[in-house]
Design a protein around this motif. Structure first.
Motif, PDB file in Angstrom:
ATOM      1  N   ASN A 109    -138.425 -27.574  -9.989  1.00 29.40           N
ATOM      2  CA  ASN A 109    -139.108 -29.417  -9.103  1.00 29.40           C
ATOM      3  C   ASN A 109    -140.325 -29.074  -7.969  1.00 29.40           C
ATOM      4  N   TRP A 110    -139.572 -27.432  -7.405  1.00 27.18           N
ATOM      5  CA  TRP A 110    -141.320 -27.281  -6.011  1.00 27.18           C
ATOM      6  C   TRP A 110    -142.138 -26.777  -7.022  1.00 27.18           C
ATOM      7  N   LEU A 111    -141.890 -26.474  -7.876  1.00 28.41           N
ATOM      8  CA  LEU A 111    -143.467 -25.697  -8.752  1.00 28.41           C
ATOM      9  C   LEU A 111    -144.426 -26.538  -8.959  1.00 28.41           C
ATOM     10  N   GLY A 112    -143.954 -28.042  -9.619  1.00 25.65           N
ATOM     11  CA  GLY A 112    -144.360 -28.788 -10.062  1.00 25.65           C
ATOM     12  C   GLY A 112    -144.735 -28.942 -11.139  1.00 25.65           C
ATOM     13  N   ALA A 113    -145.281 -29.874 -12.350  1.00 23.80           N
ATOM     14  CA  ALA A 113    -145.339 -29.481 -14.061  1.00 23.80           C
ATOM     15  C   ALA A 113    -146.910 -29.247 -13.639  1.00 23.80           C
ATOM     16  N   GLY A 114    -146.645 -28.461 -15.050  1.00 22.36           N
ATOM     17  CA  GLY A 114    -148.021 -27.408 -15.649  1.00 22.36           C
ATOM     18  C   GLY A 114    -148.401 -26.447 -15.015  1.00 22.36           C
ATOM     19  N   HIS A 115    -146.994 -25.658 -13.912  1.00 25.71           N
ATOM     20  CA  HIS A 115    -146.937 -24.306 -13.646  1.00 25.71           C
ATOM     21  C   HIS A 115    -146.275 -23.818 -14.905  1.00 25.71           C
ATOM     22  N   PRO A 116    -147.304 -22.019 -15.423  1.00 27.49           N
ATOM     23  CA  PRO A 116    -147.242 -21.735 -16.322  1.00 27.49           C
ATOM     24  C   PRO A 116    -146.371 -20.772 -16.689  1.00 27.49           C
ATOM     25  N   ALA A 117    -145.382 -21.379 -17.896  1.00 22.51           N
ATOM     26  CA  ALA A 117    -144.211 -19.995 -17.799  1.00 22.51           C
ATOM     27  C   ALA A 117    -144.342 -18.557 -17.799  1.00 22.51           C
ATOM     28  N   GLY A 118    -144.052 -17.628 -17.663  1.00 25.18           N
ATOM     29  CA  GLY A 118    -143.873 -15.845 -17.520  1.00 25.18           C
ATOM     30  C   GLY A 118    -143.205 -15.744 -18.760  1.00 25.18           C
ATOM     31  N   ASP A 119    -143.284 -14.365 -19.072  1.00 23.82           N
ATOM     32  CA  ASP A 119    -142.780 -13.717 -19.707  1.00 23.82           C
ATOM     33  C   ASP A 119    -141.756 -13.518 -19.826  1.00 23.82           C
ATOM     34  N   VAL A 120    -140.179 -13.227 -20.443  1.00 23.23           N
ATOM     35  CA  VAL A 120    -138.905 -13.390 -20.526  1.00 23.23           C
ATOM     36  C   VAL A 120    -138.551 -11.788 -20.220  1.00 23.23           C
ATOM     37  N   GLN A 121    -137.939 -11.735 -19.303  1.00 25.24           N
ATOM     38  CA  GLN A 121    -136.838 -10.275 -19.295  1.00 25.24           C
ATOM     39  C   GLN A 121    -135.492 -10.395 -18.814  1.00 25.24           C
ATOM     40  N   ILE A 122    -134.728  -9.399 -18.570  1.00 26.87           N
ATOM     41  CA  ILE A 122    -133.144  -9.782 -18.823  1.00 26.87           C
ATOM     42  C   ILE A 122    -133.794  -9.332 -17.026  1.00 26.87           C
ATOM     43  N   PHE A 123    -132.247 -10.027 -16.190  1.00 32.40           N
ATOM     44  CA  PHE A 123    -132.225  -9.155 -15.297  1.00 32.40           C
ATOM     45  C   PHE A 123    -130.261  -9.620 -15.188  1.00 32.40           C
ATOM     46  N   ALA A 124    -130.189  -8.377 -14.175  1.00 28.88           N
ATOM     47  CA  ALA A 124    -129.125  -8.085 -14.181  1.00 28.88           C
ATOM     48  C   ALA A 124    -128.565  -8.707 -12.432  1.00 28.88           C
ATOM     49  N   ALA A 125    -127.765  -9.957 -12.302  1.00 25.47           N
ATOM     50  CA  ALA A 125    -126.889 -10.424 -11.094  1.00 25.47           C
ATOM     51  C   ALA A 125    -125.747  -9.553 -10.724  1.00 25.47           C
ATOM     52  N   ALA A 126    -125.707  -8.755  -9.842  1.00 24.68           N
ATOM     53  CA  ALA A 126    -124.597  -8.270  -9.504  1.00 24.68           C
ATOM     54  C   ALA A 126    -124.098  -8.410  -7.992  1.00 24.68           C
TER      55      ALA A 126
END
Length: 570
Positions: A512-529
């Protein structure tokens, strides 16, 4: 004892002493500067006028010195003010030199009145202060100005009045109040009205009584000058609440979020930094204690809002603050209790970006194509790793149902079994909302503590990148279309933390902060630790620019880190 926030002022943080000292200093200074400007028009200055100007100079210098002991002031500006205030009366014998000292003093008054204003506001300050000073000068010395000087006091009074009206009208337009009730319910609004009404009254007087316009109008101009000078020190009242737009308001030292601001069930959210012992409720109704919610930061209180405007009381110990809300009459979107925190957090992202969008739906209402594609790539990635099966956790929301079906269908194509049990050689995939997702993570952490479980990893849907959820386990992975370490994501994290008491960022809020129309990026898997890769003592020397504090601004995972563990999934 209750300490009620005064809704009339629009703020409880105005330093009254500083404002009064400032006004008491600026008004005689403006009279002094005006008198000095007009001194060359008068031949022999009457003794009474000399005494008045000398008294104004001494009073201005004295109040400037007194203000230095009461509030923080710039020492250089203080010294210049005192010198010029004393110089104008001293130079009365040398009118031309005194005029230049008066011009410098008038410029200083403009700077002191503007309080750092720039652009249009500074230009308006210059016009209003200069016009008022000239008016004050004629009020002091007008009778002593000989007709042979060539000045025409009547037309000049009308011109000065017109300048004051124009400046007041423009300043009113820039205030952002419009014609709403804040004009008469807040001190700021009353001052803005005075900036328009007083110059109009003075202008009418100048047109009707030209011969006595300066003397009679001096009171109105002085009151207008005081109002103009005070305006910069009075905080503007918050925007009026808009029905259906979640409300981000200020509490007693911390922010408050009310969502969705519609009749019926609403949630009132406080950041963790606000502390405990908080409660909220409509004045005269039930006050509900704010408590923690599964998967969400801070505390939350359930409040039933009536239709239309009402006062929401925020209680913290024995302190009560009133926040005006307006739920309107239209019904709000159907929000389940479990999904209310995620929905409010998503709306907060738009509010931080400065947008006032009516809340018509929540992230849990539908599975977006971007999230669907990310889940497909996640399951295909797991298919290459060949676990014995996937343990799937969903919920009853439209998004959760659609995501669970998508995972099952993709797993069937990849030859993966979807199992209800938590075996040692399985992967856990959670596509539920925040509450169920947090429960699934805490349960997985307990199972892994007792025995080998989910050895192929714990995987979360993108919308579950939220501090309490990912920190419920030692490590969890998510398919994301953005890098939380990049500048845009960090910028949002800093912005939401600044506006909402250190609140951590969320995916829904980021979108919502970016707003409508912002292009989606490619998918990567991230690890949160939950890791601290380079623990060091605060006093231990380290490389320049290296951040050693685990709580630095812009983190997506509090007290942890998040890094990519795959390349882009094609």
């Amino acid at each position: 004892m209750d300490h009620h926030h005064d809704p009339v002022t629009g703020s409880s943080t105005v330093d009254v002493l500083a404002v009064l000292l400032r006004l008491a200093m600026l008004l005689p200074t403006a009279f002094l500067a005006g008198g000095g400007l007009l001194r060359p028009l008068v031949g022999e200055l009457p003794r009474t006028r000399k005494l008045v100007l000398s008294g104004l100079g001494g009073l201005s210098a004295l109040l400037a010195v007194v203000s230095a002991f009461a509030v923080d002031v710039n020492v250089v500006a203080l010294a210049v003010h005192v010198v010029l205030a004393v110089a104008v009366p001293v130079l009365l014998r040398w009118p031309r030199a005194g005029r230049w000292a008066s011009v410098a003093l008038l410029a200083l008054v403009v700077l002191e009145t503007s309080l750092g204003g720039t652009g249009v506001e500074f230009a308006l300050d210059s016009v209003f202060v200069a016009a008022a000073a000239v008016w004050f000068g004629f009020a002091l010395l007008g009778p002593a100005v000989p007709p042979s000087s060539g000045w025409r006091p009547g037309p000049l009074a009308i011109t000065l009045g017109g300048l004051l009206v124009l400046a007041g009208a423009v300043r009113s337009g820039l205030s952002g109040l419009g014609f709403d009730r804040r004009l008469y319910t807040t001190v700021f609004g009353v001052v803005v009205v005075a900036l328009v009404v007083l110059p109009v009254a003075v202008s009418v007087l100048a047109a009707v009584r030209r011969d006595r316009a300066y003397r009679l109008g001096a009171i109105g101009v002085a009151l207008g000058f005081l109002a103009w000078s005070a305006l910069g020190a009075i905080p503007a009242p918050p925007p009026l609440p808009v029905p259906g737009v979640p409300l981000l308001a200020g509490g007693p030292g911390f922010p408050v979020l009310v969502s969705p601001q519609r009749p019926g069930h609403n949630v009132v959210h406080f950041p963790a930094s606000a502390g405990g012992d908080l409660a909220a409720g409509v004045r005269g109704g039930i006050v509900t204690k704010a408590v923690a919610r599964p998967g969400a930061e801070g505390t939350w209180a359930d409040v039933e809002l009536p239709p239309g405007r009402s006062d929401l009381e925020i209680r913290r110990g024995d302190t009560t603050t009133v926040v005006e809300v307006d739920a309107g009459d239209a019904p709000g979107p159907p929000i389940t209790d479990a999904d209310a925190p995620e929905c409010a957090s998503a709306a907060l992202g738009g509010l931080v970006a400065g947008r006032a969008d009516v809340l018509t739906s929540c992230p849990s209402d539908a599975l977006t194509p971007e999230d669907a594609g990310a889940l497909v790539k996640l399951v295909e990635f797991l298919g290459e790793r060949k676990p014995s099966g996937i343990t799937l956790v969903g919920d009853g929301s439209p998004r959760g149902v659609a995501a669970a079906k998508l995972v099952r269908d993709t797993a069937a194509r990849a030859g993966l079994a979807v199992r209800p049990d938590a075996g040692p050689d399985t992967a856990l995939v959670v596509v539920a909302g925040w509450a169920a997702g947090y429960t699934a993570m805490t349960r997985a952490a307990e199972l892994q503590r007792l025995q080998p479980t989910h050895q192929y990893g714990l995987y979360l849907a993108p919308w579950l990148l939220n501090g309490p959820i990912v920190n419920a386990v030692a490590s969890a992975s998510l398919p994301l279309r953005f890098d939380p370490r990049e500048a845009t994501a960090v910028g949002y994290a800093v912005a939401v933390g600044d506006r909402f008491g250190g609140e951590s960022p969320t995916v829904g809020g980021f979108r919502n902060w970016l707003g409508a129309g912002h292009p989606a990026g490619d998918v990567q898997i991230f690890a949160a630790a939950q890791v601290n890769a380079m623990p060091m003592y605060p006093t231990e020397p380290h490389a320049t620019g290296m951040v050693m504090d685990r709580d630095y601004a812009g983190q997506w995972v509090p007290d942890g880190t998040i890094v990519p563990i795959t390349s882009v999934l094609r």
